[in-house]
Enzyme design. Structure first.
Site, PDB file in Angstrom:
ATOM      1  N   ARG A 159      -6.186   4.640  -6.565  1.00  0.00           N
ATOM      2  CA  ARG A 159      -6.069   5.974  -5.981  1.00  0.00           C
ATOM      3  C   ARG A 159      -6.509   6.978  -7.045  1.00  0.00           C
ATOM      4  O   ARG A 159      -6.412   6.704  -8.244  1.00  0.00           O
ATOM      5  CB  ARG A 159      -4.618   6.264  -5.568  1.00  0.00           C
ATOM      6  CG  ARG A 159      -4.066   5.315  -4.514  1.00  0.00           C
ATOM      7  CD  ARG A 159      -2.609   5.648  -4.209  1.00  0.00           C
ATOM      8  NE  ARG A 159      -2.060   4.793  -3.167  1.00  0.00           N
ATOM      9  CZ  ARG A 159      -1.422   3.647  -3.389  1.00  0.00           C
ATOM     10  NH1 ARG A 159      -1.252   3.231  -4.649  1.00  0.00           N
ATOM     11  NH2 ARG A 159      -0.954   2.926  -2.392  1.00  0.00           N
ATOM     12  N   LYS A 182       2.359   4.229  -5.609  1.00  0.00           N
ATOM     13  CA  LYS A 182       3.297   4.938  -4.745  1.00  0.00           C
ATOM     14  C   LYS A 182       4.661   4.263  -4.748  1.00  0.00           C
ATOM     15  O   LYS A 182       4.767   3.043  -4.729  1.00  0.00           O
ATOM     16  CB  LYS A 182       2.761   4.968  -3.307  1.00  0.00           C
ATOM     17  CG  LYS A 182       1.660   5.983  -3.082  1.00  0.00           C
ATOM     18  CD  LYS A 182       1.296   6.058  -1.609  1.00  0.00           C
ATOM     19  CE  LYS A 182       0.277   7.139  -1.343  1.00  0.00           C
ATOM     20  NZ  LYS A 182      -0.069   7.230   0.100  1.00  0.00           N
ATOM     21  N   HIS A 250     -11.220   8.974  -1.898  1.00  0.00           N
ATOM     22  CA  HIS A 250     -10.339   7.955  -1.327  1.00  0.00           C
ATOM     23  C   HIS A 250     -11.132   6.921  -0.532  1.00  0.00           C
ATOM     24  O   HIS A 250     -10.697   5.767  -0.399  1.00  0.00           O
ATOM     25  CB  HIS A 250      -9.286   8.605  -0.432  1.00  0.00           C
ATOM     26  CG  HIS A 250      -8.109   7.713  -0.155  1.00  0.00           C
ATOM     27  ND1 HIS A 250      -7.256   7.258  -1.151  1.00  0.00           N
ATOM     28  CD2 HIS A 250      -7.654   7.152   0.999  1.00  0.00           C
ATOM     29  CE1 HIS A 250      -6.322   6.490  -0.624  1.00  0.00           C
ATOM     30  NE2 HIS A 250      -6.549   6.405   0.673  1.00  0.00           N
ATOM     31  N   ARG A 253     -11.800   3.754  -2.401  1.00  0.00           N
ATOM     32  CA  ARG A 253     -10.721   2.741  -2.379  1.00  0.00           C
ATOM     33  C   ARG A 253     -10.848   1.889  -1.118  1.00  0.00           C
ATOM     34  O   ARG A 253     -10.690   0.665  -1.168  1.00  0.00           O
ATOM     35  CB  ARG A 253      -9.375   3.451  -2.444  1.00  0.00           C
ATOM     36  CG  ARG A 253      -8.151   2.562  -2.368  1.00  0.00           C
ATOM     37  CD  ARG A 253      -6.921   3.417  -2.664  1.00  0.00           C
ATOM     38  NE  ARG A 253      -5.706   2.887  -2.083  1.00  0.00           N
ATOM     39  CZ  ARG A 253      -4.924   1.987  -2.676  1.00  0.00           C
ATOM     40  NH1 ARG A 253      -5.254   1.486  -3.843  1.00  0.00           N
ATOM     41  NH2 ARG A 253      -3.800   1.590  -2.093  1.00  0.00           N
ATOM     42  N   HIS A 276      -0.224  -2.268  -1.602  1.00  0.00           N
ATOM     43  CA  HIS A 276       0.410  -1.996  -0.318  1.00  0.00           C
ATOM     44  C   HIS A 276       1.733  -2.735  -0.219  1.00  0.00           C
ATOM     45  O   HIS A 276       1.806  -3.929  -0.527  1.00  0.00           O
ATOM     46  CB  HIS A 276      -0.496  -2.446   0.837  1.00  0.00           C
ATOM     47  CG  HIS A 276      -1.683  -1.550   1.040  1.00  0.00           C
ATOM     48  ND1 HIS A 276      -2.804  -1.945   1.743  1.00  0.00           N
ATOM     49  CD2 HIS A 276      -1.919  -0.280   0.633  1.00  0.00           C
ATOM     50  CE1 HIS A 276      -3.672  -0.949   1.761  1.00  0.00           C
ATOM     51  NE2 HIS A 276      -3.165   0.065   1.096  1.00  0.00           N
ATOM     52  N   TYR A 285      -8.038  -3.189   7.380  1.00  0.00           N
ATOM     53  CA  TYR A 285      -9.399  -3.484   6.930  1.00  0.00           C
ATOM     54  C   TYR A 285     -10.028  -4.607   7.741  1.00  0.00           C
ATOM     55  O   TYR A 285     -11.253  -4.683   7.830  1.00  0.00           O
ATOM     56  CB  TYR A 285      -9.401  -3.816   5.438  1.00  0.00           C
ATOM     57  CG  TYR A 285      -8.976  -2.633   4.616  1.00  0.00           C
ATOM     58  CD1 TYR A 285      -9.835  -1.547   4.442  1.00  0.00           C
ATOM     59  CD2 TYR A 285      -7.708  -2.550   4.055  1.00  0.00           C
ATOM     60  CE1 TYR A 285      -9.441  -0.434   3.727  1.00  0.00           C
ATOM     61  CE2 TYR A 285      -7.317  -1.442   3.334  1.00  0.00           C
ATOM     62  CZ  TYR A 285      -8.184  -0.386   3.175  1.00  0.00           C
ATOM     63  OH  TYR A 285      -7.789   0.721   2.474  1.00  0.00           O
TER      64      TYR A 285
END
Length: 310
Positions: A159, A182, A250, A253, A276, A285
């Site tokens: 990120r 995150k 972004h 990514r 994730h 994806y």
């Protein structure tokens, strides 16, 4: 008007999500905004200050009235679903501490919306972008800096906040980076040779001392490089190459993940590389890849458009 007791409860819940759940500051601010908007509506809807007692008696009708109000203000279905998720999380936490039934709120259904698929760049476009970034600035060290940052986004799937969060002690980059993403989730990311070389060149040319504890990537005046600068560099580059507006930092990514998947990468391994928490997030994806395959099929298969000819 919201009662002091409820304001205090909201503050404690936000502290909980930050400390226990590891929510990022931006996430906590978004939760606060969403829940405060909900509580303000409920207070007005019931005609007075809303304390803990009345809040425990909310009904499905109250929830529907709130959601109808938000939609009438032009709030999109996707945004309303996010707001409802924050409200449910707060209400569930509050119910557990105050000992009341949260079913009415938790049963409220989020509005349906079409999930937007990531818009990755084609592999050829990503390669051209990496080769063109350095042309956006005449100062050699600034051009090298921009190449280094963009290469980390695409080559390592970082990120933008993670790339700009690197510090002086992280250079020279090792073969693997320990990234805290995150929610404080930590992951190990391999660093491709091109990214290590790009960062090394930047550090050799940078006129500022890149000491430990200070940002690795610097602005022209020596302060921390801001995301807006990276976004502007991307905007200029995509205009030069004729790429769509979806070619953002972004999107690199997303391109990293999609290109790995296209090359036969394992979905769980890609999940780990991206950081994730849920495989469901990474599975988007596969939908991107399927959409691409269907486009190729429609264009190339000799029988795909047979019905149109008949």
């Amino acid at each position: 008007m919201i009662s002091p007791a409820l304001t205090d409860a909201l503050g404690r819940w936000l502290d909980h999500t930050r400390a226990i759940d590891g929510a990022a500051d931006n996430t906590v601010k978004a939760y606060q905004t969403d829940v405060l908007a909900f509580l303000a509506f409920i207070s007005e809807h019931h005609g007075g200050a809303e304390g803990l007692g009345p809040l425990s008696k909310l009904t499905i009708s109250d929830m529907r009235a709130w959601m109808a109000h938000e939609r009438s203000r032009g709030v999109a279905a996707r945004s309303l679903a996010r707001m409802l998720s924050a409200v449910k999380s707060f209400y569930k936490w509050l119910a557990a501490r105050e000992g009341f039934d949260a079913s009415a709120v938790l049963m409220a259904r989020a509005p349906k919306y079409q999930k937007k698929l990531p818009r990755p760049l084609a592999e050829e476009a990503a390669a051209k972008l990496l080769d063109t970034i350095e042309l956006q600035h005449e100062t050699p060290w600034v051009a090298a800096r921009d190449v280094a940052v963009i290469t980390l986004l695409y080559g390592c799937g970082l990120r933008i906040s993670e790339a700009l969060g690197l510090a002086g002690e992280d250079a020279p980059l090792p073969e693997v980076l320990r990234i805290v993403g995150k929610g404080g989730k930590e992951r190990i990311v391999p660093v491709i040779h091109r990214a290590r070389d790009a960062v090394r060149l930047y550090t050799e040319l940078c006129p500022y001392e890149l000491e430990a504890g200070k940002p690795l990537f610097r602005g022209v005046r020596g302060g921390a490089l801001q995301p807006a600068i990276v976004q502007k560099v991307m905007a200029r580059t995509r205009m030069q190459l004729g790429l769509p507006a979806t070619a953002t930092p972004h999107a690199l990514r997303h391109s990293f993940a999609t290109h790995l998947l296209n090359a036969g990468g394992d979905l769980r391994a890609i999940q780990e590389l991206l950081g994730h928490a849920s495989l469901n997030t990474t599975q988007v994806y596969t939908a991107v890849d399927t959409a691409r395959l269907m486009e190729v099929y429609q264009r190339a298969h000799p029988r795909a458009n047979e019905s149109e000819k008949n």
